[in-house]
Scaffold this active site. Structure first.
Site, PDB file in Angstrom:
ATOM      1  N   ALA A 131      39.525  45.680  36.306  1.00  0.00           N
ATOM      2  CA  ALA A 131      40.513  45.352  36.971  1.00  0.00           C
ATOM      3  C   ALA A 131      41.385  43.787  37.660  1.00  0.00           C
ATOM      4  CB  ALA A 131      41.001  46.386  37.988  1.00  0.00           C
TER       5      ALA A 131
ATOM      6  N   VAL B 164      35.800  43.571  39.398  1.00  0.00           N
ATOM      7  CA  VAL B 164      37.107  42.918  39.937  1.00  0.00           C
ATOM      8  C   VAL B 164      37.137  41.636  38.964  1.00  0.00           C
ATOM      9  CG1 VAL B 164      37.998  41.670  41.526  1.00  0.00           C
ATOM     10  CG2 VAL B 164      36.811  43.960  42.134  1.00  0.00           C
ATOM     11  N   LYS B 165      38.794  41.887  38.574  1.00  0.00           N
ATOM     12  CA  LYS B 165      38.517  40.366  37.391  1.00  0.00           C
ATOM     13  C   LYS B 165      39.261  38.839  38.753  1.00  0.00           C
ATOM     14  CE  LYS B 165      40.018  40.280  32.432  1.00  0.00           C
ATOM     15  NZ  LYS B 165      40.958  40.364  31.614  1.00  0.00           N
ATOM     16  N   VAL B 166      38.701  37.969  38.486  1.00  0.00           N
ATOM     17  CA  VAL B 166      38.873  37.066  38.960  1.00  0.00           C
ATOM     18  C   VAL B 166      39.424  36.056  38.021  1.00  0.00           C
ATOM     19  CG1 VAL B 166      38.292  37.877  41.168  1.00  0.00           C
ATOM     20  CG2 VAL B 166      37.033  36.250  40.192  1.00  0.00           C
TER      21      VAL B 166
END
Ligand code: E4P
Length: 217
Positions: free
Chosen positions: A56, A82-84
């Site tokens: 996400a 967590v997508k950064v």
């Protein structure tokens, strides 16, 4: 090689998941927008359905804001990654979230140098975008190859998650190179089953079965 499905459409994920074809899911702000769903709600639903990592993506640009968003996303479920983005702020957020025990997927990777930085920041996944490089007449698969060589040279544990996959051939090419994961839209995963000789052979078998009156049940 693991299969992640690149969509936020629940029905499509379910169909492939029921067949054992889904080792994880990736989403991005465009895919969430396309689904028309609230990011927190749809992500929770996906996490409840799928056992593997569900990416996400944050939408902030500054590290502090990204971190706050990442921590909130991480609370949705234990299988959140967590997508950064691959920016300095993204790398900083990656390091902090990784140290806190959260899986991080560093996305929008277009060079081997970027992939080295993501590995140094402790990323769980690096997402090199094959299709978007190919769109510019650059070589997306060559990038996957370069990252594989570099990670193997130094024992980096970051998983290579080949992304922006546009064709079934990309899937087998990535498997040959040794990508750890491929994320692809459901239609690409389904297209892997297609072969013109399978269709042709099946037509002939069906015609012969009909002619001979073969019945099984
Ligand atoms: C997945 O993590 C990426 O966001 C996705 O594969 C991008 O694909 P696209 O280049 O087809 O939008």
């Amino acid at each position: 090689m693991k299969f992640f499905v690149d969509t936020a459409e629940i029905d499509q994920i379910k169909e492939l998941n029921d067949l054992g074809m889904v080792d994880g899911v990736t989403t991005n702000p465009s895919l969430i927008a396309k689904s028309g769903r609230d990011i927190l709600e749809v992500t929770k639903e996906i996490c409840d359905m799928v056992d593997g990592p569900v990416s996400a993506e944050v939408v902030a640009l500054e590290a502090d804001d990204m971190l706050a968003e990442g921590r909130k996303l991480a609370k949705i479920a234990d299988n959140i990654a967590v997508k950064v983005p691959l920016t300095w702020a993204g790398l900083k957020t990656c390091k902090t979230l990784t140290d806190e025990g959260t899986m991080v997927n560093v996305t929008l990777c277009f060079s081997a140098n970027q992939a080295i930085l993501a590995a140094k920041a402790g990323a769980t996944f690096i997402s090199p975008f094959i299709g978007r490089l190919d769109d510019l007449n650059l070589d997306g698969l060559e990038l996957i190859e370069d990252i594989r060589t570099i990670y193997d040279n130094y024992g980096f544990e970051t998983n290579i998650l080949a992304a922006s996959i546009r064709s079934a051939n990309h899937m087998s090419d990535c498997a040959k190179i040794g990508a750890d994961v491929c994320t692809a839209p459901p239609n690409v995963i389904k297209a892997m089953a297609n072969h013109v000789l399978t269709d042709k052979g099946l037509d002939a078998f069906m015609a012969d079965a009909k002619k001979a009156g073969i019945k099984i049940v």
